[in-house]
Design a protein around this motif. Structure first.
Motif, short mmCIF file in Angstrom:
data_model
loop_
_atom_site.label_atom_id
_atom_site.label_comp_id
_atom_site.label_asym_id
_atom_site.label_seq_id
_atom_site.Cartn_x
_atom_site.Cartn_y
_atom_site.Cartn_z
N VAL A 1 0.87 -1.18 0.00
CA VAL A 1 0.00 0.00 0.00
C VAL A 1 0.89 1.22 0.00
O VAL A 1 1.75 1.37 0.88
CB VAL A 1 -0.92 0.01 1.24
CG1 VAL A 1 -1.75 1.28 1.26
CG2 VAL A 1 -1.80 -1.22 1.27
N ALA A 2 0.73 2.09 -0.99
CA ALA A 2 1.51 3.32 -1.03
C ALA A 2 0.87 4.37 -0.13
O ALA A 2 -0.34 4.57 -0.16
CB ALA A 2 1.57 3.86 -2.46
N ILE B 1 1.37 8.35 0.68
CA ILE B 1 2.04 9.56 0.21
C ILE B 1 1.99 10.59 1.32
O ILE B 1 0.95 11.16 1.63
CB ILE B 1 1.37 10.06 -1.08
CG1 ILE B 1 1.52 9.00 -2.17
CG2 ILE B 1 1.98 11.39 -1.52
CD1 ILE B 1 0.78 9.30 -3.43
N ALA C 1 6.37 11.46 -4.18
CA ALA C 1 5.61 10.97 -5.33
C ALA C 1 5.51 12.07 -6.37
O ALA C 1 5.21 13.22 -6.06
CB ALA C 1 4.22 10.53 -4.90
N ILE D 1 0.85 9.70 -10.25
CA ILE D 1 -0.09 8.65 -9.83
C ILE D 1 -1.00 8.36 -11.01
O ILE D 1 -1.64 9.27 -11.55
CB ILE D 1 -0.95 9.10 -8.62
CG1 ILE D 1 -0.10 9.65 -7.48
CG2 ILE D 1 -1.79 7.93 -8.11
CD1 ILE D 1 -0.91 10.24 -6.33
N VAL E 1 2.53 4.41 -8.63
CA VAL E 1 3.12 5.63 -8.05
C VAL E 1 4.57 5.70 -8.50
O VAL E 1 5.33 4.73 -8.34
CB VAL E 1 3.03 5.63 -6.52
CG1 VAL E 1 3.67 6.90 -5.95
CG2 VAL E 1 1.58 5.53 -6.05
N PHE F 1 0.61 -0.49 -6.98
CA PHE F 1 0.15 -0.78 -5.62
C PHE F 1 -1.32 -1.20 -5.66
O PHE F 1 -2.10 -0.75 -6.50
CB PHE F 1 0.30 0.46 -4.73
CG PHE F 1 1.74 0.84 -4.46
CD1 PHE F 1 2.40 0.34 -3.36
CD2 PHE F 1 2.42 1.69 -5.33
CE1 PHE F 1 3.72 0.68 -3.10
CE2 PHE F 1 3.73 2.04 -5.09
CZ PHE F 1 4.40 1.53 -3.97
N VAL G 1 -3.68 3.01 -2.51
CA VAL G 1 -2.86 4.21 -2.29
C VAL G 1 -3.59 5.11 -1.30
O VAL G 1 -4.81 5.33 -1.42
CB VAL G 1 -2.62 4.98 -3.61
CG1 VAL G 1 -1.91 6.30 -3.35
CG2 VAL G 1 -1.81 4.12 -4.58
N VAL H 1 -3.37 8.98 0.11
CA VAL H 1 -2.79 10.31 -0.09
C VAL H 1 -3.05 11.13 1.16
O VAL H 1 -4.19 11.41 1.51
CB VAL H 1 -3.42 11.00 -1.32
CG1 VAL H 1 -2.85 12.41 -1.47
CG2 VAL H 1 -3.17 10.18 -2.58
N THR I 1 -1.29 13.76 -11.30
CA THR I 1 -2.33 12.83 -10.86
C THR I 1 -3.35 12.61 -11.98
O THR I 1 -3.93 13.57 -12.49
CB THR I 1 -3.06 13.39 -9.62
OG1 THR I 1 -2.09 13.74 -8.61
CG2 THR I 1 -4.03 12.36 -9.05
N ILE J 1 -7.91 4.38 -4.09
CA ILE J 1 -7.11 5.52 -3.69
C ILE J 1 -7.90 6.28 -2.63
O ILE J 1 -9.09 6.56 -2.80
CB ILE J 1 -6.73 6.42 -4.89
CG1 ILE J 1 -5.79 7.54 -4.42
CG2 ILE J 1 -7.96 6.97 -5.61
CD1 ILE J 1 -5.11 8.28 -5.56
#
Length: 549
Positions: free
Chosen positions: A37-38, A40, A290, A293, A303, A313, A316, A318, A331, A492
């Motif tokens: 899992v990203a 940011i 980042a 995306i 990412v 991922f 994500v 944010v 993005t 996301i």
């Protein structure tokens, strides 16, 4: 009496109970264990979400373009041990029980913050329109200040059923909270803070000068005139959840919270071996910021970091300020609905500037030989410094003065100036209030300053919602509920105090990060603990009132 906590009022959910429940948050399917899992942003929201997701068996990967900790930023003075300037969040109300869950977990010590007219401040000086008033409590001030304080209390009571709403929050009585709060939202969505003050029956009986004094001295933490254009709903939330009262600071700096949580090894872990931490899962350091995306054909979200490293991922999160999705991060537009983009782009951030110096000792405690008063006090003024705070590290030990804490127009006045010029302006202003005090002779080392609007990773200190922004806030806060979204928008998530109902307070970052955790659990097919329902289960029933389109 039960304590007041940040329990709603828009979404009354017991986040503190949820994260402390012995059954844990949820169970994920084995197939999800180890999924990347990203995240940011490595501020409070990012690190807390990463910590909770790691405990469930996921692998959070954090991206951070600037300094670890986000706006929980504690900068040490060079050459001194444990002497710091709190550049971002510095005072934390005890009603922020979600945040203090992590403070207590990490064993971080806190002390009362030296706010005006509190015992921690010792004494307070209010310098307004060329007149100076010295006080230790509100009772020491002239009748004018009492009239202002009483008028604001009366206005809240008369127009917002304030005591009843606060009691409902104490009792965690959701139906009663909704009964009082929802009609206020409907009636006040387009009302400014200043309109509330000026049009209230309590202030109508007083003069313009009373409103002027209120803007300078305010309530709790001091002057609030920089918030006069903001939505009154935002101010009322601060008042009723006591975010402006009973505040503490973290000994040694609040940046310890995200840094220690980054290294913390939970006792209860799924999938990962004992001794795992966020730091170890990230190979010892965050990735760079980042820069892009986008959605991959297979459904993952890619990412790309500042060095061109791209990875897909499964989810994500944010947590950066929303404007960065338009200005700093390329993005893909289809990841969010156009309604949500409107909310993200219309979010208004407030300017904020602080300037600190280290001094040889807490000399302000010396008594004046004639008056017997403190040589210097916590100071509220209409001069350029606005707020001056004194931080005592102990007798004969280097201590800290926040020479100036300013907002909006006052912050913009010093935006282009170097730190040395900011210090000179602050010292010149304080010399008019304390003509016999030679602050300069006590200064050690180099000063420290910050203007959050000048940092490309922030573009402002925090959100200040304007009238009419309630619907935008609703879209951002509720984005973690994704079951009805088209597939192109799922996976996301958003978090951070800027998408919360309580911007500027770390509890907003905590609560939205936990919302995102609940959303990510559902995204991976997780099952909430039966005895511990998540925010996702509660949202449909107790979520914020919806205003007409």
């Amino acid at each position: 009496m039960k304590p007041v906590t940040v329990f709603g009022p828009d979404f009354p959910f017991a986040y503190d109970d949820w994260i402390a429940h012995p059954d844990g948050l949820a169970t994920l399917p084995a197939a999800a264990h180890g999924a990347h899992v990203a995240i940011i942003g490595a501020g409070a929201a990012g690190v807390i979400a990463g910590y909770e997701l790691m405990k469930l068996g996921l692998c959070p990967i954090l991206f951070e373009p600037g300094q670890f900790g986000g706006r929980l930023r504690s900068q040490p003075f060079e050459g001194a041990e444990g002497v710091i300037a709190e550049l971002g969040g510095m005072r934390f109300p005890v009603s922020s029980t979600g945040f203090y869950h992590y403070v207590d977990l990490l064993g971080i010590q806190s002390k009362p913050f030296p706010n005006p007219l509190t015992p921690a401040a010792g004494s307070t000086v209010i310098d307004l329109l060329g007149k100076t008033y010295y006080a230790q409590t509100l009772q020491d001030l002239p009748p004018l200040f009492h009239e202002v304080a009483q008028a604001y209390d009366a206005a809240l009571e008369q127009e917002a059923n304030f005591s009843a709403l606060k009691q409902a929050i104490r009792d965690r009585d959701i139906p009663r909270i909704k009964e009082i709060w929802n009609p206020i939202v409907t009636a006040w969505d387009e009302r400014t803070f200043y309109d509330f003050v000026a049009s209230s029956e309590a202030f109508k009986k007083l003069t313009f000068h009373h409103r002027e004094v209120f803007g300078q001295v305010g309530f709790g933490t001091g002057g609030w005139d920089s918030d006069f254009p903001n939505s009154m709903l935002e101010i009322l939330r601060v008042n009723v959840t006591e975010c402006d009262d009973h505040q503490r600071y973290m000994v040694g700096g609040v940046e310890q919270v995200p840094r220690k949580l980054w290294q913390h090894k939970p006792d209860r872990l799924v999938h990962w071996p004992a001794g795992t931490s966020l730091r170890s899962l990230n190979d010892g350091a965050t990735r760079s910021g980042a820069k892009r995306i986008r959605r991959l054909d297979a459904g993952q979200i890619e990412v790309t970091d500042a060095w061109g490293r791209a990875e897909g991922f499964d989810a994500v999160l944010v947590t950066c300020q929303t404007h960065l999705l338009s200005t700093q991060i390329d993005t893909e537009e289809s990841l969010f609905s156009q309604d949500l983009w409107m909310a993200l782009d219309r979010t208004r951030y407030m300017q904020s500037a602080k300037t600190f110096v280290m001094v040889d000792r807490p000399f302000w405690k010396d008594k004046h030989p004639v008056t017997g008063r403190d040589t210097m006090s916590m100071t509220l003024t209409d001069r350029m410094t606005r707020g001056t705070y004194l931080f005592d590290n102990g007798p004969d030990k280097p201590s800290v003065i926040c020479l100036s804490y300013a907002w909006m127009t006052d912050a913009l006045k010093v935006l282009p100036l170097p730190v040395e010029q900011r210090v000179e302006l602050a010292l010149a202003a304080l010399a008019k209030i304390y003509p016999d005090v030679d602050i300069r002779s006590h200064i050690l080392g180099d000063p420290i300053t910050v203007s959050w609007e000048a940092d490309q990773n922030f573009l402002g200190a925090f959100k200040g919602a304007l009238p009419g922004h309630y619907r935008y806030n609703h879209r951002m806060f509720g984005h973690f509920v994704q079951s009805d979204m088209p597939a192109r928008e799922r996976g996301i998530f958003l978090a951070g105090d800027g998408v919360s109902w309580t911007p500027a307070w770390v509890e907003g970052a905590v609560q939205t990060s936990l919302n995102a955790v609940a959303g990510i659990i559902a995204h991976f097919g997780g099952t909430p603990s039966p005895a511990n329902p998540s925010p996702l289960e509660a949202y449909e029933k107790h979520g914020p009132v919806r205003l007409s389109a």
